[in-house]
Design an enzyme around this catalytic site. Structure first.
Site, mmCIF file in Angstrom:
data_model
loop_
_atom_site.group_PDB
_atom_site.id
_atom_site.type_symbol
_atom_site.label_atom_id
_atom_site.label_comp_id
_atom_site.label_asym_id
_atom_site.label_seq_id
_atom_site.Cartn_x
_atom_site.Cartn_y
_atom_site.Cartn_z
ATOM 1 N N SER A 1 0.705 -1.154 0.000
ATOM 2 C CA SER A 1 -0.157 -0.161 0.106
ATOM 3 C C SER A 1 0.799 1.294 0.020
ATOM 4 O O SER A 1 0.098 2.589 -0.018
ATOM 5 C CB SER A 1 -1.004 0.056 1.173
ATOM 6 O OG SER A 1 -2.108 -0.832 1.001
ATOM 7 N N SER B 1 -6.747 3.767 3.861
ATOM 8 C CA SER B 1 -5.991 2.927 2.931
ATOM 9 C C SER B 1 -6.960 2.006 1.924
ATOM 10 O O SER B 1 -6.911 0.870 1.443
ATOM 11 C CB SER B 1 -5.197 1.984 3.603
ATOM 12 O OG SER B 1 -4.186 1.454 2.924
ATOM 13 N N LYS C 1 0.021 3.797 -2.485
ATOM 14 C CA LYS C 1 -0.731 4.974 -2.397
ATOM 15 C C LYS C 1 -0.024 6.439 -2.199
ATOM 16 O O LYS C 1 -0.816 7.515 -2.483
ATOM 17 C CB LYS C 1 -1.717 4.603 -1.525
ATOM 18 C CG LYS C 1 -2.629 3.281 -1.737
ATOM 19 C CD LYS C 1 -3.686 3.237 -0.507
ATOM 20 C CE LYS C 1 -4.590 2.033 -1.062
ATOM 21 N NZ LYS C 1 -4.282 0.665 -0.390
#
Length: 423
Positions: free
Chosen positions: A65, A127, A68
């Site tokens: 993640s 997230s 991102k």
């Protein structure tokens, strides 16, 4: 033209002597006097971009993640340019909805429109994979196009070992990053987007009546953390990109590949505490203070002062035998006219053999083109230098060739055959 070292005027020579004395007498950062169980880590002082600690910082790993962060960068860039606003609505496609259902999600409803600001909070705080895809499709038309935009932006930022294939952090072998690249991205986000950085420090966000806490553990620690992001693969590899401020100093800490979420948090805490309490800061030069000069060709003066737009600041470990050394390099001589404020050189500060600080230097003033007689004089001098170097090179080549030929022609002659004695 060739790379040249610092050229000093009589007026600035005492300043450079001061620089040399300070650099040779003061112990400097980069003492790796801490260890971490994380396979990959880096600690950076945000103000100077000095790397205080690194471990396998250039080895490629799955970002999960952390991808991102790059998605957020492209959104922040468009917000700053004004091509979108926080209230711009983006569509939640079926692809975005399905991607969110397979991992982190802000639980945006399919076939609805959501404001960019809400999607940013869904992306950063929760997230949300669905938020990431909605932002990617809103800016790039498709997630594939957006991934190409991400890679182009990574190149612009100097993230030379990162590659992105989606906007949310899927487990694609081609999707990789490094601790150093993540530090570059984090420093850029902090410096370039002060109006939007606060999203990374928000501890919770509620959407569709579902309240979710920020997954970044440093926001809830005693290290004054205010960002940025965590991520992990399904089978492990817990990653963290964090930043915190203590006594006016901001550090960026990267931890990649930890075995558990607990290890990730504890190693980040240790690295922050070490970075904040193990160093003293010292300013060697103030912003716009002359550091040295560069030679000028064909100008009204034969050199120009060099300055830094920011203070030249280094972090000195409280117990280290390493010494500082420094030099200024540039490609020269500079050709007049030279504009004021033009970046023409770099100040490089070393800790032992390691490069600890690399800052651009700019011209402190303009240098106009000189009269024809001055240009002719400089041209004659430069020609003389070039001829000298050319002649020296030819002489060295001739000596090497002669030595090589002499070695090749040297042979061991067989001993004469013994002559039989007459009876």
């Amino acid at each position: 033209m060739q790379s040249r070292f610092l050229s000093l005027s009589p007026r600035l020579r005492p300043l450079w002597l001061f620089l040399a004395v300070v650099f040779s007498a003061v112990p400097m950062a980069r003492a790796q006097n801490i260890a971490t169980t994380a396979p990959h880590a880096l600690v950076m002082d945000a103000a100077t971009q000095t790397v205080l600690f690194e471990k396998a910082a250039d080895e490629a790993v799955p970002p999960a993640s952390l991808v991102k962060l790059m998605t957020a960068e492209l959104v922040f860039r468009d917000l700053k340019k004004g091509s979108i606003t926080p209230d711009t609505p983006f569509y939640i496609s079926e692809h975005a909805w399905k991607t969110g259902s397979s991992g982190g999600s802000m639980f945006a409803r399919v076939n609805t429109n959501v404001r960019v600001e809400d999607l940013l909070r869904g992306l950063i705080v929760q997230s949300g994979n669905d938020a990431a895809v909605a932002l990617a499709e809103g800016l790039g038309g498709s997630e594939q196009n957006f991934a190409a935009m991400m890679n182009a932006r990574a190149v612009e930022l100097g993230m030379t070992k990162s590659h992105f294939t989606d906007a949310w952090g899927g487990a694609d072998p081609a999707q990789v990053t490094t601790a150093r690249d993540m530090a570059i991205l984090a420093e850029h986000l902090i410096k370039t987007y002060p109006d939007y950085y606060h999203y990374f420090g928000e501890k919770e966000f509620t959407w569709s009546k579902i309240r979710q806490l920020n997954r970044n553990p440093i926001l809830f620690m005693d290290v004054n953390g205010d960002g940025l992001k965590v991520g992990n693969e399904k089978d492990g590899d817990f990653n963290l990109v964090g930043s915190a401020v203590y006594s006016g100093q901001r550090l960026i800490v990267i931890v990649l590949g930890a075995k558990t979420a607990k290890e990730r948090a504890e190693e980040a805490r240790r690295l922050f505490n070490w970075g904040f309490h193990g160093f003293d800061a010292r300013t060697l030069f103030d912003a716009n203070q002359a550091v040295g000069t560069a030679k000028v060709y064909g100008g009204t003066q034969d050199e120009v002062a060099l300055t830094s737009a920011t203070p030249v600041r280094v972090l000195i470990p409280r117990a280290s035998p390493d010494k500082l050394s420094g030099k200024i390099t540039y490609v020269g001589p500079l050709i007049a006219p030279v504009a004021a404020g033009q970046t023409v050189a770099r100040l490089k500060i070393y800790s032992g053999a390691s490069l600890a600080l690399d800052l651009p230097l700019m011209t402190a003033e303009a240098v106009e083109q000189g009269p024809l007689t001055q240009r002719a004089k400089d041209a004659a001098m430069e020609l003389g230098v070039q001829l000298f170097h050319k002649g020296l090179g030819m002489a060295m080549h001739s000596l090497e060739k002669r030595a090589s030929g002499k070695t090749a022609s040297t042979k061991t002659e067989p001993a004469p055959a013994a002559t039989a004695s007459e009876p």
